[in-house]
Design a protein around this motif. Structure first.
Motif, PDB file in Angstrom:
ATOM      1  N   THR A 446       0.838  -1.207   0.000  1.00 39.18           N
ATOM      2  CA  THR A 446       0.000   0.000   0.000  1.00 39.18           C
ATOM      3  C   THR A 446       0.870   1.254   0.000  1.00 39.18           C
ATOM      4  N   ASP A 447       2.184   1.031  -0.023  1.00 38.58           N
ATOM      5  CA  ASP A 447       3.139   2.136   0.099  1.00 38.58           C
ATOM      6  C   ASP A 447       3.598   2.594  -1.281  1.00 38.58           C
ATOM      7  N   TYR A 448       2.672   3.150  -2.026  1.00 39.28           N
ATOM      8  CA  TYR A 448       3.030   3.728  -3.325  1.00 39.28           C
ATOM      9  C   TYR A 448       2.059   4.858  -3.622  1.00 39.28           C
ATOM     10  N   ASN A 449       2.425   5.676  -4.572  1.00 36.28           N
ATOM     11  CA  ASN A 449       1.649   6.864  -4.904  1.00 36.28           C
ATOM     12  C   ASN A 449       0.568   6.499  -5.926  1.00 36.28           C
ATOM     13  N   VAL A 450      -0.656   6.375  -5.427  1.00 36.98           N
ATOM     14  CA  VAL A 450      -1.758   5.950  -6.288  1.00 36.98           C
ATOM     15  C   VAL A 450      -1.973   6.936  -7.439  1.00 36.98           C
ATOM     16  N   GLY A 523       6.065   0.034  -7.552  1.00 40.09           N
ATOM     17  CA  GLY A 523       5.987  -0.777  -6.345  1.00 40.09           C
ATOM     18  C   GLY A 523       4.595  -1.292  -6.062  1.00 40.09           C
ATOM     19  N   ALA A 524       3.657  -0.983  -6.935  1.00 40.35           N
ATOM     20  CA  ALA A 524       2.295  -1.494  -6.794  1.00 40.35           C
ATOM     21  C   ALA A 524       2.224  -2.908  -7.346  1.00 40.35           C
ATOM     22  N   ASP A 548     -17.665  14.768 -13.543  1.00 42.17           N
ATOM     23  CA  ASP A 548     -16.340  14.753 -12.920  1.00 42.17           C
ATOM     24  C   ASP A 548     -16.412  13.867 -11.673  1.00 42.17           C
ATOM     25  N   ILE A 549     -15.934  12.646 -11.807  1.00 38.41           N
ATOM     26  CA  ILE A 549     -16.059  11.692 -10.704  1.00 38.41           C
ATOM     27  C   ILE A 549     -14.705  11.048 -10.412  1.00 38.41           C
ATOM     28  N   VAL A 550     -14.582  10.508  -9.205  1.00 35.68           N
ATOM     29  CA  VAL A 550     -13.417   9.717  -8.821  1.00 35.68           C
ATOM     30  C   VAL A 550     -13.920   8.340  -8.403  1.00 35.68           C
ATOM     31  N   VAL A 551     -13.427   7.317  -9.060  1.00 30.32           N
ATOM     32  CA  VAL A 551     -13.822   5.949  -8.709  1.00 30.32           C
ATOM     33  C   VAL A 551     -13.052   5.531  -7.461  1.00 30.32           C
ATOM     34  N   PRO A 552     -13.725   5.079  -6.408  1.00 28.72           N
ATOM     35  CA  PRO A 552     -13.031   4.688  -5.174  1.00 28.72           C
ATOM     36  C   PRO A 552     -11.992   3.599  -5.432  1.00 28.72           C
ATOM     37  N   PHE A 553     -10.924   3.626  -4.647  1.00 30.38           N
ATOM     38  CA  PHE A 553      -9.863   2.630  -4.801  1.00 30.38           C
ATOM     39  C   PHE A 553      -9.181   2.401  -3.460  1.00 30.38           C
ATOM     40  N   THR A 554      -8.967   1.134  -3.134  1.00 32.13           N
ATOM     41  CA  THR A 554      -8.244   0.760  -1.923  1.00 32.13           C
ATOM     42  C   THR A 554      -7.072  -0.131  -2.320  1.00 32.13           C
TER      43      THR A 554
END
Length: 725
Positions: A446-450, A523-524, A548-554
């Motif tokens: 999870t340690d990368y710049n999405v 690193g993803a 203008d939307i942002v699709v959720p991401f985990t």
């Protein structure tokens, strides 16, 4: 009484809408039945929206529960006395049959829902008298209440039974959540009678009864059985043919030959069969019994019908001399004697030893001064006469510790197969070993710049359809039935998935070659990058349509390796149809829209979610092979509601042009505007689906459509994220 006197007339409609003629499908059998999508409506659940069983079960006093279950084993009840004073055999059979309905083809069945409580499974002939086992467990369920599901208790009882008989099990996990309504839309076969033979007009075999021709997705050889017929194929003794049935049936439960042999041997090391009486005296199954039976069935009110006089399968006798102890006497009994076919007191075919010493026989279940002859089923005889099964049996006999380990692992697999990956296991006895059938996936970073990764994907040159289709293909294998498949693990890049026709191998390879370097540099995990690519594509398409939307991401998905992947088992997850991408591998004996509903239910989507996703994916241009069927828009690549607007527009007519092909024509000019398949047009033809389509076609619901599409998309991308629980 006068002719117009209404006294004595019933004031309600009879049959509670279950009589013939009251159901839409009775009047119009070709109508599309959407009931499977509403299989476990929350309205049937008495626990309420705030109840979370997986949180409650963690509060359970596991040790106290196990001791109570162990104590029950030897607490014989007068109303249903225990064989030899021990309920172990009964409880093991109950657990076995709860788990044994699992089939790997679609992941349905199994122990993970407590479905054995409901019809038709509670009333299958093969489940005779298991209602007594569940009723014996009721005081324990009552005591532990909401912290213990029926599904967990039904699985636990057999495990504890083995331990109480001296066997060391592989472990146990809690976490099975109860259902509250029968899974009536699960396909168990087309036969119209119980235990119908293979010459039945609706047979699940070809005309030669080739075991390999057993109809998909079925595993049991007959309607109403869990596995194979204990008397032999179609009730005729033939151990070599039964061996073939065993391989197919257990193979469709994801068991190999060694696991099949271990389960047969270990399962028959304890307990007995019951057929000491006239089967005609056995009463109705639970679902057909009258109210005074209080949910019990198979009751004999003509003769005694309990203890030594019980009739269940019709076969009669124990397999070993010590039926309440785990030992290795089964193989000694089977291999050291010659066997002959005889009839049980109930008239069933079974095998008994030609010659046996009295001291080697099991004692009567009620009177230890009486000895009874042991027996074997046709499946047991298959372990002796089939060359491959015999090799395994000889190996186990020479190495009892191998049998103990093989059975412990196979039994654990049997009762946990549909519980899902190890991340879902709960309780102090959950084993830590990774097992390949659990589809292990390493924890991802999870340690990368999405946002940086999204920018690289956006600049990669991949089209919207490439990004969305690849993410969808990676996620669509998820099955809520047994928690297999999904995007986590990125197994789409591994065999067998990378070569599936549904995944368009050439296109998939091209897209992965673009995404893999992005994953490596950032690193993803590739699994995360594939999902992110789909999100990027959707965001681009929505923006082009003015949203203008942002699709959720985990983040946090991992990448599985070939060593972590059971390729043979994963072949069953191959999509043979996918209405979401308008794909049909070949013509089948059911309509494409029925296949659409089946896959939708397996993925855990609702009818409205299915509608939004299909309408959106059409206008995004994600059709398999780039076909234009159902792409009812002049703005392909934009996330609009055009699919629904144009589908419901009466300016067009709909004309069949071939098998599963249609043209949408302008009524004024009669010129073809678009083409379509059945799964496109069903959203306009089926009254329920049309009601959903009309919602999304409304002028004021364009934004609602985009939001609903994104929500359903995110649900699919995270369906297998058990690490987030």
């Amino acid at each position: 009484m006068s002719g117009n006197d209404s006294a004595g007339k019933c004031p309600v409609i009879h049959g509670a809408n279950t009589e013939v003629g009251n159901d839409v499908m009775e009047w119009w059998p070709n109508s599309l039945n959407l009931d499977i999508l509403h299989q476990h409506d929350r309205k049937t659940d008495p626990m309420g929206d705030d109840f979370n069983y997986r949180e409650e079960v963690r509060k359970l006093d596991f040790d106290a529960l196990k001791q109570d279950v162990k104590d029950l084993m030897t607490d014989s009840q007068e109303w249903w006395p225990a064989d030899w004073g021990h309920y172990g055999g009964l409880m093991i059979r109950m657990t076995w049959h709860a788990a044994g309905s699992y089939r790997v083809a679609d992941g349905r069945g199994g122990a993970a829902t407590g479905n054995q409580r409901f019809a038709p499974i509670n009333s299958w002939p093969d489940n005779g008298n298991l209602d007594k086992a569940r009723r014996l467990l009721w005081p324990i369920k009552k005591k532990y209440g909401n912290k213990l599901s029926w599904a967990d208790l039904l699985a636990l009882a057999g495990n504890v039974a083995y331990e109480s008989m001296g066997f060391k099990t592989f472990g146990f996990s809690f976490g099975r959540e109860d259902i509250w309504h029968p899974e009536k839309d699960t396909y168990w076969g087309s036969e119209k009678e119980w235990l119908a033979t293979s010459d039945n007009e609706n047979s699940r075999y070809d005309k030669n009864r080739d075991p390999e021709s057993l109809e998909d997705p079925l595993a049991a050889v007959m309607m109403g059985l869990i596995y194979v017929n204990p008397e032999g194929p179609d009730g005729t003794p033939n151990p070599l043919e039964t061996a073939k049935d065993l391989r197919v049936t257990f193979g469709r439960m994801a068991m190999d030959d060694e696991e099949t042999a271990a389960l047969t041997i270990g399962g028959h090391t304890v307990g007995k069969c019951h057929g000491n009486g006239n089967p005609d005296n056995v009463g109705e199954a639970p679902e057909g019994a009258d109210v005074e039976e209080q949910g019990l069935g198979f009751n004999n009110k003509v003769t005694r019908g309990i203890g030594r006089d019980t009739v269940t399968s019709g076969l009669e006798g124990a397999w070993t001399a010590n039926p309440t102890q785990w030992d290795h006497g089964y193989l000694e009994m089977l291999l050291d004697h010659e066997w002959q076919n005889v009839k049980s007191p109930a008239g069933a075919n079974q095998w008994e030893p030609v010659d046996i010493k009295e001291e080697d026989m099991p004692v009567d279940v009620e009177d230890p001064s009486i000895r009874r002859k042991p027996m074997m089923t046709d499946a047991d005889m298959a372990m002796k006469v089939d060359p491959e099964f015999r090799k395994i049996a000889d190996k186990f006999r020479a190495n009892p510790e191998l049998l103990d380990d093989a059975f412990a692992r196979a039994w654990f697999k049997l009762i946990h197969r549909d519980l899902g990956p190890k991340e879902r296991y709960i309780g102090p006895e959950a084993p830590t070993e990774d097992l390949i059938w659990q589809d292990p996936v390493p924890k991802g970073s999870t340690d990368y710049n999405v946002e940086a990764v999204k920018e690289k994907i956006a600049d990669s040159g991949l089209s919207i359809s490439d990004m969305v289709a690849t993410a969808w293909d990676s996620a669509r294998t998820f099955r809520q039935s047994d928690k297999r498949g999904g995007a986590n693990g990125a197994r789409i890049r591994l065999a067998p998935q990378k070569d599936w026709a549904a995944n368009e191998p050439e296109r998939l390879s091209r897209v992965l070659k673009v995404l893999e370097p992005i994953a490596a540099e950032s690193g993803a995990s590739l699994a995360d990058v594939i999902v992110l690519a789909g999100n990027v594509g959707i965001e681009k398409a929505a923006k082009a349509a003015g949203h203008d939307i942002v699709v959720p991401f985990t983040p946090g998905r991992g990448d599985a390796s070939e060593e972590m992947t059971d390729a043979d088992s994963f072949q069953w997850l191959e999509p043979l149809s996918d209405a979401y991408r308008n794909f049909l591998k070949k013509d089948y004996n059911v309509q494409p829209e029925e296949l659409m509903l089946d896959r939708t239910q397996l993925m855990g989507l609702t009818g409205p979610e299915m509608t939004a996703l299909i309408g959106g994916m059409r206008v995004l241009g994600t059709n398999h092979g780039g076909t234009k069927h159902g792409v009812f828009t002049d703005r392909e690549g934009q996330l609009t509601n055009d699919f629904f607007v144009n589908l419901t527009d009466m300016a067009y007519s709909w004309v069949p042009t071939g098998n599963n092909l249609y043209e949408i024509r302008d009524r004024k000019t009669d010129k073809a505007k678009w083409t379509a398949t059945r799964v496109d047009l069903v959203f306009g033809s089926n009254s329920i689906l049309r009601s959903y389509a009309e919602v999304y076609a409304q002028d004021d619901n364009q934004e609602k459509f985009v939001k609903d599409f994104v929500k359903a998309w995110n649900k699919m991308m995270n369906a297998d994220r058990f690490d987030l629980e």
